[in-house]
Structures are given as structure tokens and as C-alpha cells.
Design a protein around this motif. Structure first.
Motif, PDB file in Angstrom:
ATOM      1  N   SER A  84      27.594  43.183  41.787  1.00 55.79           N
ATOM      2  CA  SER A  84      27.689  42.526  40.487  1.00 55.79           C
ATOM      3  C   SER A  84      29.142  42.316  40.076  1.00 55.79           C
ATOM      4  O   SER A  84      30.001  43.159  40.313  1.00 55.79           O
ATOM      5  CB  SER A  84      26.997  43.371  39.404  1.00 55.79           C
ATOM      6  N   ASN A  85      29.356  41.153  39.483  1.00 61.13           N
ATOM      7  CA  ASN A  85      30.614  40.872  38.801  1.00 61.13           C
ATOM      8  C   ASN A  85      30.222  40.575  37.351  1.00 61.13           C
ATOM      9  O   ASN A  85      30.071  39.427  36.967  1.00 61.13           O
ATOM     10  CB  ASN A  85      31.298  39.661  39.451  1.00 61.13           C
ATOM     11  N   PRO A  86      30.020  41.643  36.568  1.00 60.13           N
ATOM     12  CA  PRO A  86      29.474  41.423  35.215  1.00 60.13           C
ATOM     13  C   PRO A  86      30.555  40.991  34.231  1.00 60.13           C
ATOM     14  O   PRO A  86      31.739  41.039  34.561  1.00 60.13           O
ATOM     15  CB  PRO A  86      28.945  42.820  34.865  1.00 60.13           C
ATOM     16  N   PRO A  87      30.158  40.582  33.027  1.00 64.39           N
ATOM     17  CA  PRO A  87      31.171  40.241  32.014  1.00 64.39           C
ATOM     18  C   PRO A  87      31.887  41.526  31.586  1.00 64.39           C
ATOM     19  O   PRO A  87      31.258  42.411  31.023  1.00 64.39           O
ATOM     20  CB  PRO A  87      30.338  39.691  30.846  1.00 64.39           C
ATOM     21  N   TYR A  88      33.168  41.647  31.911  1.00 60.66           N
ATOM     22  CA  TYR A  88      33.829  42.944  31.685  1.00 60.66           C
ATOM     23  C   TYR A  88      35.091  42.882  30.831  1.00 60.66           C
ATOM     24  O   TYR A  88      35.828  43.844  30.738  1.00 60.66           O
ATOM     25  CB  TYR A  88      34.119  43.633  33.019  1.00 60.66           C
ATOM     26  N   ILE A  89      35.363  41.745  30.248  1.00 62.47           N
ATOM     27  CA  ILE A  89      36.609  41.665  29.478  1.00 62.47           C
ATOM     28  C   ILE A  89      36.393  42.242  28.071  1.00 62.47           C
ATOM     29  O   ILE A  89      35.501  41.780  27.354  1.00 62.47           O
ATOM     30  CB  ILE A  89      37.122  40.218  29.431  1.00 62.47           C
ATOM     31  N   ALA A 116      28.516  28.383  33.915  1.00 62.09           N
ATOM     32  CA  ALA A 116      28.831  29.641  34.602  1.00 62.09           C
ATOM     33  C   ALA A 116      30.344  29.786  34.790  1.00 62.09           C
ATOM     34  O   ALA A 116      31.088  28.804  34.757  1.00 62.09           O
ATOM     35  CB  ALA A 116      28.138  29.688  35.959  1.00 62.09           C
ATOM     36  N   LEU A 117      30.722  31.037  35.001  1.00 58.92           N
ATOM     37  CA  LEU A 117      32.116  31.346  35.295  1.00 58.92           C
ATOM     38  C   LEU A 117      32.545  30.607  36.571  1.00 58.92           C
ATOM     39  O   LEU A 117      31.742  30.458  37.498  1.00 58.92           O
ATOM     40  CB  LEU A 117      32.186  32.854  35.556  1.00 58.92           C
ATOM     41  N   ILE A 118      33.787  30.177  36.617  1.00 54.88           N
ATOM     42  CA  ILE A 118      34.318  29.564  37.836  1.00 54.88           C
ATOM     43  C   ILE A 118      34.572  30.697  38.840  1.00 54.88           C
ATOM     44  O   ILE A 118      35.222  31.685  38.491  1.00 54.88           O
ATOM     45  CB  ILE A 118      35.637  28.818  37.538  1.00 54.88           C
ATOM     46  N   PRO A 119      34.042  30.593  40.052  1.00 56.62           N
ATOM     47  CA  PRO A 119      34.286  31.665  41.024  1.00 56.62           C
ATOM     48  C   PRO A 119      35.779  31.905  41.216  1.00 56.62           C
ATOM     49  O   PRO A 119      36.553  30.960  41.353  1.00 56.62           O
ATOM     50  CB  PRO A 119      33.644  31.119  42.304  1.00 56.62           C
ATOM     51  N   ARG A 120      36.178  33.180  41.191  1.00 60.00           N
ATOM     52  CA  ARG A 120      37.585  33.561  41.335  1.00 60.00           C
ATOM     53  C   ARG A 120      37.850  34.061  42.750  1.00 60.00           C
ATOM     54  O   ARG A 120      36.994  34.759  43.319  1.00 60.00           O
ATOM     55  CB  ARG A 120      37.936  34.711  40.392  1.00 60.00           C
ATOM     56  N   PRO A 121      39.059  33.785  43.267  1.00 60.80           N
ATOM     57  CA  PRO A 121      39.379  34.320  44.594  1.00 60.80           C
ATOM     58  C   PRO A 121      39.233  35.848  44.660  1.00 60.80           C
ATOM     59  O   PRO A 121      38.824  36.384  45.678  1.00 60.80           O
ATOM     60  CB  PRO A 121      40.848  33.909  44.803  1.00 60.80           C
ATOM     61  N   ALA A 174      29.735  35.116  29.914  1.00 59.05           N
ATOM     62  CA  ALA A 174      29.995  35.512  31.305  1.00 59.05           C
ATOM     63  C   ALA A 174      31.286  36.321  31.402  1.00 59.05           C
ATOM     64  O   ALA A 174      31.604  36.875  32.452  1.00 59.05           O
ATOM     65  CB  ALA A 174      30.097  34.281  32.195  1.00 59.05           C
ATOM     66  N   LEU A 175      32.034  36.384  30.308  1.00 61.20           N
ATOM     67  CA  LEU A 175      33.343  37.028  30.345  1.00 61.20           C
ATOM     68  C   LEU A 175      33.396  38.355  29.597  1.00 61.20           C
ATOM     69  O   LEU A 175      34.021  39.302  30.051  1.00 61.20           O
ATOM     70  CB  LEU A 175      34.399  36.080  29.755  1.00 61.20           C
ATOM     71  N   THR A 176      32.773  38.397  28.424  1.00 64.84           N
ATOM     72  CA  THR A 176      32.889  39.614  27.618  1.00 64.84           C
ATOM     73  C   THR A 176      31.523  40.121  27.178  1.00 64.84           C
ATOM     74  O   THR A 176      30.588  39.331  27.006  1.00 64.84           O
ATOM     75  CB  THR A 176      33.787  39.384  26.379  1.00 64.84           C
TER      76      THR A 176
HETATM   77  N1  GLN Z   1      38.104  37.986  36.479  1.00 69.39           N
HETATM   78  C1  GLN Z   1      37.699  37.172  35.375  1.00 69.39           C
HETATM   79  C2  GLN Z   1      38.889  36.809  34.530  1.00 69.39           C
HETATM   80  O1  GLN Z   1      39.821  37.546  34.494  1.00 69.39           O
HETATM   81  C3  GLN Z   1      36.644  37.869  34.536  1.00 69.39           C
HETATM   82  C4  GLN Z   1      35.370  37.977  35.238  1.00 69.39           C
HETATM   83  C5  GLN Z   1      34.371  38.811  34.543  1.00 69.39           C
HETATM   84  O2  GLN Z   1      34.421  39.116  33.346  1.00 69.39           O
HETATM   85  N2  GLN Z   1      33.454  39.210  35.289  1.00 69.39           N
HETATM   86  O3  GLN Z   1      38.907  35.758  33.899  1.00 69.39           O
END
Ligand code: GLN
Length: 290
Positions: A195-200, A96-101, A220-222
Motif C-alpha cells: 500500500s501507498n496510502p494517503p500519508y501527508i 488518482a495520484l500521479i504515480p511517483r518514481p 489520495a494525499l492526506t
Molecule cells: N509521495 C507523495 C507526495 O509526496 C504522497 C503520496 C501519498 O500520500 N501516498 O506527493
């Protein structure tokens, strides 16, 4: 050859120089936190208290192996297997994605929305990953019923592991694909959806730092497209998922606000919240008729 044993202070100083030379940002912090992990500790402070102690050969070998991994740009959180999010100690893994601040802002906003409501509250976290958002909300609202969904079995296992460690009884993790309507309608109706979906977007994904690109889960990123596919899927599910007086809160990527607003035909934007760097980070929507 007799090697004079070194102290933690000396080992950390040497690791700091190595990490700095290897272009690892925050070299001192990394050197200290890897030392903490080697010692089975959690904070830098605890390590500093033991700075004058000598390392055993085993500690030294272990510490060196961790520093070498960091020099390969493996994220600190994957090496130590843990991170801190919203005051919670969470397990991390490449599942999983590392939780971001930044995502703590989404949690804070969700808590404000929940705080204004009375009665029972059902919360859905779409694409829960480590479970960080669901668990952070659970920690503040033990009376709320929280469901975290993810498509990945490995991520769900990690979220479960985090939930067990924290012993919150009001959170459940369920396998579901947000792109499948049938799947989603089984979950019931929610008052709050987060939701914090994959948005890159794909081109940006290709140019991410190696720490992110080479180690964190791509899925989890794109979305392999323009970074909008999962918002589209969320909006498509809203009619059968969100209570008429409910709210949807999503984290967004840099500059994505207008594009997402164009997709939100059935919802009205209530507010936009910026992160500490002033970047629009969270959008809050309510159903159109409210
Ligand atoms: N904020 C994350 C990043 O910039 C991306 C998280 C996401 O795609 N939900 O690495």
C-alpha cells in the motif's frame, strides 16, 4: 498579415522560454513532452526527429493551449493524460495520484518478496489509484493473483482502463474501504499486501506545491490528520487479511517510520528501505510470530 510558419524546434524553444519565465521546473523537458503529445507521440526523441517540420495552425493552437495549462501549474501528466511507471505506459487523471518514481521502490521490494516464495501468490494493493503498483507487479508475475482496491469509483475506472490497455489477466480491481473490516474480509487471505496510502499530515498538505495541492486528489494525499490513519486501518485489518507467512509492504512519508512502528502492534518490522535520496521510504513487516 502573412505569418511565416514556424518549425517544431522554434515552437519548442519559445515554449521553453515561456515555461522558464513562468517558473515551471524542467522547462525544456516539459516543452518537448507537450510537443510530443500534440503530435500524438510519446518520447522526446521522436519529437527531435521532427524538429525541422512546420506546424500547422491547428498544431500551433493546440500546443499553445497545452503550454498555457502547464503555466497554470497543471501537472504534465494530467495534461498529456499519461505517465510512465516501472516501464509501463499508464493513463493518468485527476481521479488518482500521479504515480511517483519513489513508489517504484515499493514495487521492487514487493517483487523481491514474491520472488522468494513458491506456489501461488495472492497480492493485495490497498488504495490502488491508477493501479500502478498492482499492474507493475502483474507485469513481472503473470502467475500471481493480484487484487487492487480503492474507495473511489473514478480511480477504479482509471485502474481498469490501465489494465485493459496492458492486457494483464491476473489483476482485478474491486471497490472496498480499508477502514471497514466487513468490506475487507470479503477479499480473502493474501500472501503479500502492499500500500501507498494517503500519508501527508494536514499541515504539510496545506504547504504542498500548487501542482500537487491544487490538482491531485486531496483524498489520495492526506488523511486530514497526522498522516497515520490509513496505516492504523491497515494494521487493524491484518489478522483477517494476511497469511501467517505473509508480508506487508507500505510506502511511508518523510520521518514517519517511528510513528508507524508504534502502531504496528501485531507485526514485526523486517526491514526499512530508503529511496534514492536516502529517505526511509518503504517498511516491510511480517506477522509477529514468524
Ligand atoms: N509521495 C507523495 C507526495 O509526496 C504522497 C503520496 C501519498 O500520500 N501516498 O506527493
Amino acid at each position: 498579415m502573412i505569418v511565416k510558419p514556424i518549425t517544431w524546434e522554434q515552437a519548442i524553444d519559445a515554449a521553453e522560454v515561456e515555461l522558464q519565465t513562468g517558473a515551471i521546473a524542467d522547462a525544456r523537458l516539459n516543452a518537448e513532452l507537450l510537443a510530443a503529445h500534440t503530435l500524438g507521440l510519446w518520447t522526446r526523441r521522436e519529437v527531435r526527429d521532427r524538429a525541422k517540420e512546420h506546424l500547422t495552425q491547428q498544431d500551433l493552437d493546440h500546443y499553445h493551449s497545452l503550454v498555457r495549462r502547464r503555466l497554470q501549474h497543471e501537472p504534465l501528466q494530467y495534461i498529456t493524460g499519461e505517465t510512465e511507471f516501472f516501464g509501463l505506459r499508464l493513463y493518468c487523471s485527476p481521479a488518482a495520484l500521479i504515480p511517483r518514481p519513489d513508489t517504484e521502490i515499493l514495487v521492487e521490494e514487493a517483487l523481491k518478496v514474491i520472488g522468494k516464495r513458491s506456489g501461488e501468490v495472492r497480492v493485495l494493493d490497498i488504495g490502488t489509484g491508477t493501479g500502478c503498483i498492482a499492474l507493475a507487479i502483474a507485469s513481472k508475475y503473470p502467475g500471481a493473483e493480484i487484487v487492487g482496491i480503492d474507495i473511489s469509483d473514478e480511480a477504479l475506472a482509471l485502474a481498469e482502463k490501465n489494465s485493459k490497455r496492458l492486457v494483464f489477466e491476473n489483476v482485478r480491481f474491486v471497490k472496498a474501504d480499508m477502514r471497514s473490516k466487513d468490506n475487507m474480509s470479503d477479499l480473502g487471505i493474501f500472501d503479500i499486501i502492499v500500500s501507498n496510502p494517503p500519508y501527508i499530515p494536514l499541515p504539510e498538505y496545506e504547504s504542498l506545491d500548487p501542482e500537487v495541492h491544487d490538482f491531485e486528489p486531496r483524498s489520495a494525499l492526506t488523511d486530514e490528520g497526522e498522516g497515520l490513519a490509513f496505516y492504523e486501518a491497515i494494521f487493524a485489518n491484518i489478522p483477517g487479511l494476511l497469511a501467517p507467512d505473509g508480508a506487508l509492504l507500505v510506502e511511508i512519508g518523510f520521518g514517519a517510520r517511528e510513528q508507524i512502528l508504534n502502531l504496528s502492534h501485531n507485526m514485526q518490522l523486517e526491514s526499512t528501505v530508503a529511496d534514492l535520496a536516502g529517505v526511509e521510504r518503504v517498511l516491510i513487516f511480517i506477522p509477529e510470530h514468524q
